[in-house]
Every structure is written in C-alpha cells, then in structure tokens.
Design an enzyme around this catalytic site. Structure first.
Site, PDB file in Angstrom:
ATOM      1  N   LEU A   1     -31.246  54.571  26.788  1.00 20.35           N
ATOM      2  CA  LEU A   1     -31.625  53.578  25.785  1.00 20.35           C
ATOM      3  C   LEU A   1     -33.112  53.670  25.438  1.00 20.35           C
ATOM      4  CD1 LEU A   1     -30.685  51.278  24.012  1.00 20.35           C
ATOM      5  CD2 LEU A   1     -30.896  49.731  25.980  1.00 20.35           C
TER       6      LEU A   1
ATOM      7  N   LYS B   1     -26.878  43.002  38.897  1.00 21.06           N
ATOM      8  CA  LYS B   1     -27.131  42.772  37.472  1.00 21.06           C
ATOM      9  C   LYS B   1     -26.857  41.317  37.082  1.00 21.06           C
ATOM     10  CE  LYS B   1     -28.145  45.363  34.633  1.00 21.06           C
ATOM     11  NZ  LYS B   1     -29.493  45.674  34.087  1.00 21.06           N
TER      12      LYS B   1
ATOM     13  N   GLY C   1     -34.828  56.692  30.249  1.00 18.64           N
ATOM     14  CA  GLY C   1     -33.377  56.531  30.297  1.00 18.64           C
ATOM     15  C   GLY C   1     -32.754  56.731  28.921  1.00 18.64           C
TER      16      GLY C   1
ATOM     17  N   TRP D   1     -20.365  51.315  29.128  1.00 17.34           N
ATOM     18  CA  TRP D   1     -20.039  52.733  28.960  1.00 17.34           C
ATOM     19  C   TRP D   1     -21.074  53.453  28.077  1.00 17.34           C
ATOM     20  CZ3 TRP D   1     -14.040  53.509  28.125  1.00 17.34           C
ATOM     21  CH2 TRP D   1     -13.332  52.715  29.060  1.00 17.34           C
TER      22      TRP D   1
ATOM     23  N   TYR E   1     -23.666  46.879  42.393  1.00 19.27           N
ATOM     24  CA  TYR E   1     -24.389  47.042  41.134  1.00 19.27           C
ATOM     25  C   TYR E   1     -24.152  45.833  40.221  1.00 19.27           C
ATOM     26  CZ  TYR E   1     -25.211  48.614  36.340  1.00 19.27           C
ATOM     27  OH  TYR E   1     -25.620  48.693  35.028  1.00 19.27           O
TER      28      TYR E   1
ATOM     29  N   TYR F   1     -31.609  49.840  38.036  1.00 20.05           N
ATOM     30  CA  TYR F   1     -30.982  50.695  39.047  1.00 20.05           C
ATOM     31  C   TYR F   1     -29.526  50.832  38.607  1.00 20.05           C
ATOM     32  CZ  TYR F   1     -29.221  52.356  43.556  1.00 20.05           C
ATOM     33  OH  TYR F   1     -28.630  53.105  44.547  1.00 20.05           O
TER      34      TYR F   1
ATOM     35  N   THR G   1     -24.882  44.353  31.720  1.00 19.44           N
ATOM     36  CA  THR G   1     -23.724  45.246  31.819  1.00 19.44           C
ATOM     37  C   THR G   1     -22.385  44.511  31.845  1.00 19.44           C
ATOM     38  OG1 THR G   1     -22.658  46.872  33.293  1.00 19.44           O
ATOM     39  CG2 THR G   1     -24.005  45.205  34.344  1.00 19.44           C
ATOM     40  N   ASP G   2     -21.326  45.224  31.465  1.00 24.92           N
ATOM     41  CA  ASP G   2     -19.959  44.713  31.578  1.00 24.92           C
ATOM     42  C   ASP G   2     -19.513  44.612  33.035  1.00 24.92           C
ATOM     43  OD1 ASP G   2     -20.050  47.582  31.644  1.00 24.92           O
ATOM     44  OD2 ASP G   2     -17.872  47.633  31.464  1.00 24.92           O
TER      45      ASP G   2
END
Length: 281
Positions: free
Chosen positions: A13, A131, A11, A152, A127, A63, A103-104
């Site tokens: 990162l 998370k 991925g 983002w 999603y 995911y 995640t945000d």
C-alpha cells in the site's frame, strides 16, 4: 503545504501511495520505512513523530506475517496495537488527521452474508487479535480517526498471492489452492486512490469503513482468474483448507460490505477482475 506521513512505505500500500503521490504535489509526502517510523520501538517512534510533525498520517505499517505471529505475539501486538495507540494519541494531541488501515481478519469467518462495519468481531488468530486491539486503541485515543478494513491485498509491489501464483504457474504443471475461504481481493492501487479521495473530499467522517474490490470468490477462483489473465498452462485444482494446514487459522468467510464508504465518500469500487487485469497490463 500539508505534510502527509505514510508509515510502512515499502509495503504494498505504501508503494502504491508513493506512485500516486506524484499526482498530488499539493501535499508534502513523507514515506517512512521501518527506519523512519520504527513501529517496534515506541520510544524511537515518539521521537520520529515529533521530528516529522505531520498534518496527516496514513498508517499503512503493520506486522503482517500471519503464521509467524502465532509465535511472535508480543512483537505483533507491539506493532499492531501499542504503536497504533501511540500514533493515535499523538494525532489527538496534535490535531492530526489519522487514517489507519486494518483487516478482515478481525472476523471469525462464520458469517454467510457480507460483513458490514457493525458486524461482530471475533478474530481466530493472533494477527487478527493484534489488529482488532489496534483498532480499539485507535478509536479510544483518537475518536476523530478513520479506520479502513481491507482484505486479500495484492500489488505489483512486495510479496502477495498474485505474485506467488504467477511464479508457481510458470514453474509447475499443476497446483492446488484452497476453495473454502471466501472473500474479495483488494488491489492496493485502488485502496491507495480511495484513501487519497477521502483526504481530497470536503468531509472527514470518523469511524470504521470497509474497502475491497467487488466480487465474492474463493482463493481457488482467484487463482483461476490469475491463470486466465496470465495465459498460463498450469492446471489449478481446488482443495479444502484442511488439506493445507497452516499455523494460524484463517476466517473461512470474510467478504466485506462496502456500502458505507461508497455512499459517504461517493467512491466507485471496481470489480476484482477489472483491477486484476490492470496488474497484467
């Protein structure tokens, strides 16, 4: 030599950590793609963790197909929650330092001020729900873990907004981009460096942290910056989210407050334009 396991190795990162790893040869780096850290097969994942026997885990695998998750809820929760629970349990039992990436999208987008780590969570899509469930499992099973919420994400690796914009701006005379979703981009290379800096620091302070680049912008404004650095001739228009319907709802405001990570780990967080420019060099 301490062994670092990086899940989600292919991925954005994971790929940036792979580049960075060459500067940190004091660690043994294990970059595990989905065949080496199989997050959707828990029995196999348990076996893989036992085989690798890491000292540190950077859990970058997830995911991330936000729209597809609306119809693949079970798979999203397996990877983003159940696998995280298993990794966290393993980390606690084996005294492993776990850094988990979130995640945000755990927020609903109704705030008007930058969200800190104590802000109320209320995801608006599957999603985000998966998370957030993963975060909760991580904290419950391994209270010593560090969770970094980011937003983002883009990189020269993988698929992301910047690369999509670069392609479209070369193919088309005009594009439209939503102008009513506000946040800040994250250059994956910057986040990778921040993660290593935490590891390299003399302190491991468990808890949730926010990390994105500095700046408060919309996707439309982000697209204008991409146009600027790429010197594209394409016209860019701003449109409301209602004009670009997607299966999954997005939070309209998810700007992250980074004061905690900057203060506790003395991190310098670059402005988004400064980091975006690096991708074009």
């Amino acid at each position: 030599m301490k062994k670092i396991l990086v899940t989600g190795a292919t991925g954005q990162l994971g790929s940036e950590l792979s580049v960075l790893s060459t500067s940190y040869s004091q660690y043994e780096w294990i970059f595990a793609d989905r065949t080496k850290a199989t997050l959707d097969n828990l029995e196999l994942l348990q076996f893989q963790l036992n085989e690798i026997s890491p000292d540190i885990i950077f859990n970058c695998g997830a995911y991330t197909a936000v729209d597809k998750a609306e119809n693949e809820k079970e798979l999203a929760f397996t990877v983003n929650c159940e696998a995280v629970k298993l990794i966290a349990k393993y980390s606690k039992e084996n005294n492993v330092h776990l850094l988990h990436v979130s995640t945000d999208y755990v927020f609903d987008g109704t705030s008007s001020v930058a969200l800190d780590e104590e802000a109320e969570t209320n995801p608006v899509n599957v999603y985000g729900e998966s998370k957030l469930a993963g975060e909760n499992c991580c904290i419950k099973e391994c209270p010593n873990s560090i969770i970094i919420r980011t937003s983002w994400v883009y990189s020269k690796f993988g698929n992301n907004f910047v690369k999509t914009m670069q392609r479209l701006m070369q193919e088309r005379d005009e594009i439209n981009v939503v102008n009513d979703q506000v946040g800040s981009p994250t250059y994956a290379a910057d986040l990778a460096q921040a993660m290593v800096n935490i590891l390299e620091s003399s302190k491991w302070i468990p808890g949730i942290y926010n990390y994105s680049n500095e700046g408060e912008i919309s996707w439309y404004e982000f697209a204008l910056s991409i146009k600027e650095f790429g010197a594209y001739n394409c016209r860019v228009g701003g449109i409301p989210s209602a004009s670009y319907p997607t299966p999954a709802k997005r939070p309209s405001f998810s700007l992250l407050n980074k004061e905690k990570i900057k203060t506790l780990y003395n991190l310098d967080v670059p402005n988004y334009k400064e980091s975006l420019k690096k991708m074009f060099v």
